[in-house]
Design a protein around this motif. Structure first.
Motif, mmCIF file in Angstrom:
data_model
loop_
_atom_site.group_PDB
_atom_site.id
_atom_site.type_symbol
_atom_site.label_atom_id
_atom_site.label_comp_id
_atom_site.label_asym_id
_atom_site.label_seq_id
_atom_site.Cartn_x
_atom_site.Cartn_y
_atom_site.Cartn_z
ATOM 1 N N GLN A 32 4.053 -9.913 -11.004
ATOM 2 C CA GLN A 32 4.299 -8.776 -10.127
ATOM 3 C C GLN A 32 4.542 -7.503 -10.932
ATOM 4 O OE1 GLN A 32 7.581 -9.322 -7.444
ATOM 5 N NE2 GLN A 32 7.071 -7.531 -6.211
ATOM 6 N N GLU A 33 5.346 -7.595 -11.979
ATOM 7 C CA GLU A 33 5.622 -6.424 -12.820
ATOM 8 C C GLU A 33 4.342 -5.915 -13.481
ATOM 9 O OE1 GLU A 33 8.347 -4.615 -13.516
ATOM 10 O OE2 GLU A 33 9.532 -5.697 -12.025
ATOM 11 N N LEU A 34 3.495 -6.836 -13.921
ATOM 12 C CA LEU A 34 2.279 -6.433 -14.609
ATOM 13 C C LEU A 34 1.282 -5.788 -13.654
ATOM 14 C CD1 LEU A 34 0.720 -6.239 -17.204
ATOM 15 C CD2 LEU A 34 -0.138 -8.551 -16.824
ATOM 16 N N VAL A 35 1.212 -6.284 -12.419
ATOM 17 C CA VAL A 35 0.334 -5.645 -11.428
ATOM 18 C C VAL A 35 0.698 -4.178 -11.275
ATOM 19 C CG1 VAL A 35 -0.176 -5.528 -8.946
ATOM 20 C CG2 VAL A 35 -0.310 -7.704 -10.141
ATOM 21 N N TRP A 36 1.982 -3.901 -11.157
ATOM 22 C CA TRP A 36 2.399 -2.508 -10.979
ATOM 23 C C TRP A 36 2.251 -1.701 -12.265
ATOM 24 C CZ3 TRP A 36 2.126 -0.600 -6.542
ATOM 25 C CH2 TRP A 36 2.511 -1.297 -5.399
ATOM 26 N N ALA A 37 2.462 -2.339 -13.406
ATOM 27 C CA ALA A 37 2.274 -1.625 -14.676
ATOM 28 C C ALA A 37 0.814 -1.225 -14.848
ATOM 29 C CB ALA A 37 2.718 -2.507 -15.848
ATOM 30 N N LEU A 38 -0.106 -2.106 -14.474
ATOM 31 C CA LEU A 38 -1.526 -1.793 -14.565
ATOM 32 C C LEU A 38 -1.904 -0.727 -13.547
ATOM 33 C CD1 LEU A 38 -4.245 -2.336 -15.859
ATOM 34 C CD2 LEU A 38 -4.536 -4.287 -14.324
ATOM 35 N N PHE A 39 -1.341 -0.803 -12.349
ATOM 36 C CA PHE A 39 -1.598 0.218 -11.327
ATOM 37 C C PHE A 39 -1.116 1.591 -11.807
ATOM 38 C CE2 PHE A 39 -0.408 2.743 -7.631
ATOM 39 C CZ PHE A 39 -1.555 2.673 -6.852
ATOM 40 N N ILE A 82 0.843 -1.203 0.000
ATOM 41 C CA ILE A 82 0.000 0.000 0.000
ATOM 42 C C ILE A 82 0.876 1.249 0.000
ATOM 43 C CG2 ILE A 82 -1.848 1.234 1.177
ATOM 44 C CD1 ILE A 82 -2.652 -1.470 0.038
ATOM 45 N N GLN A 83 1.914 1.234 0.811
ATOM 46 C CA GLN A 83 2.825 2.378 0.861
ATOM 47 C C GLN A 83 3.460 2.627 -0.501
ATOM 48 O OE1 GLN A 83 5.590 1.403 3.996
ATOM 49 N NE2 GLN A 83 4.311 2.342 5.582
ATOM 50 N N ALA A 84 3.911 1.551 -1.137
ATOM 51 C CA ALA A 84 4.519 1.692 -2.469
ATOM 52 C C ALA A 84 3.503 2.230 -3.472
ATOM 53 C CB ALA A 84 5.073 0.348 -2.929
ATOM 54 N N GLY A 85 2.254 1.745 -3.388
ATOM 55 C CA GLY A 85 1.210 2.228 -4.297
ATOM 56 C C GLY A 85 0.918 3.698 -4.108
#
Length: 335
Positions: free
Chosen positions: A164-171, A20-23
């Protein structure tokens, strides 16, 4: 707990969660770094960021694949045959991707890489031959699936790392969508302010010249142009006031972002597409011979409208064409 279990868990939604912090940090950096100055930004954004990450994780989990795209699997994999006309086309497209070449150079020990394959899907309508029972029928309306603009993204050494990379790319894409909408609201305010200033200038000019009462409408009745301009100004001031009420301060901007991010499915459209096709990539009814295909279709608007299908693939690095071969091909094409 494995990486996948950890990646797709959604129970902890407090600001102490490193995810959550990173997001929150990524979102603020994308949308407006000034939000860092607000002490309550993490608390306000945390629930929305948790919701958005849940959306991204579930979306990634629903993607097809990873499909083994190696040459030997093309003939036996309907999804690959639909996307590529020949097995060697897969090799050529994958080998030409700059991100793949860079990844292989940086990770020479990797024997199989995992990546996201994106392509633009077109449904072309025309006329062809169809099988009706045991008879062939000519000049039948058919819809053919055509895939173009194949691109590989986020090459990784493991499927877990790719997810994991795709989750952050979509975020991050959700953040860009919010930024685009926020910019549109601010541009709308600026346009209204500019229009009001222009109308006021025209109104002052008419009042100074004293000609507001010499114009007539189609019936011959005089029209007070100055009053008409005042009415226009008033009509513009109403939406400007509403717009200002929505985003008058940085605090209100923060609230708007947190509210908007609570419904991530309205920022990025993700649809499941199911088809049944024959050997020519033509759509056929469920009772006809063919292969069933499933795609995840994405629609983005930021930074410009894009749409296409996305799936996970794996590919052996040994089947990539060497750079020397690619260089010779380029020289042949441009000689």
């Amino acid at each position: 707990m494995g990486l996948i279990d950890w990646l797709f868990s959604s129970s902890d939604k407090n600001t102490g969660d490193p995810q959550i912090q990173a997001g929150i940090e990524r979102l603020i950096q994308i949308v407006d770094p000034r939000l860092k100055a607000l002490s309550d930004a993490p608390a306000q954004l945390a629930p929305a960021v948790a919701t958005a990450l849940d959306f991204c994780r579930s979306t990634v989990a629903a993607l097809p694949g990873p499909l083994d795209a190696s040459a030997g699997n093309w003939r036996t994999t309907p999804l690959l045959r639909a996307l590529f006309t020949r097995a060697d086309e897969v090799q050529q497209i994958f080998s030409r991707q700059a991100v793949v070449q860079e990844f292989v150079e940086q990770h020479p020990e990797v024997q199989t890489f995992y990546a996201i394959l994106g392509a633009v899907l077109q449904e072309k309508k025309g006329f062809g031959v169809a099988l009706t029972g045991d008879a062939l029928q000519h000049d039948v309306a058919v819809t053919t699936l055509n895939f173009t603009h194949h691109q590989l993204h986020l090459p990784c050494s493991t499927p877990e790392a790719l997810d994991q990379e795709l989750v952050w790319a979509l975020f991050d894409q959700l953040g860009r969508e919010i930024l685009t909408r926020l910019s549109a609201i601010k541009e709308g305010q600026a346009d209204l302010q500019e229009e009001i200033a222009l109308l006021r200038t025209q109104q002052a000019h008419l009042e100074h010249q004293g000609i507001g009462d010499i114009f007539c409408d189609e019936s011959g009745a005089p029209v007070d142009t100055s009053e008409a301009l005042a009415a226009q100004i008033k009509s513009h001031q109403a939406p400007l006031g509403e717009s200002r009420q929505r985003l008058p301060t940085l605090d209100d901007t923060l609230t708007w972002i947190a509210t908007t991010l609570q419904t991530p499915q309205q920022l990025v459209e993700v649809k499941s597409l199911d088809y049944r096709v024959n050997s020519l990539n033509q759509r056929v009814p469920p009772d006809q011979p063919g292969e069933d295909l499933h795609f995840s279709h994405f629609s983005f608007t930021a930074p410009h409208p894009r749409r296409g299908v996305i799936l996970r693939v794996s590919y052996p690095t040994a089947e990539l064409l060497p750079k020397s071969t690619l260089t010779q091909e380029i020289e042949r094409l441009y000689s």
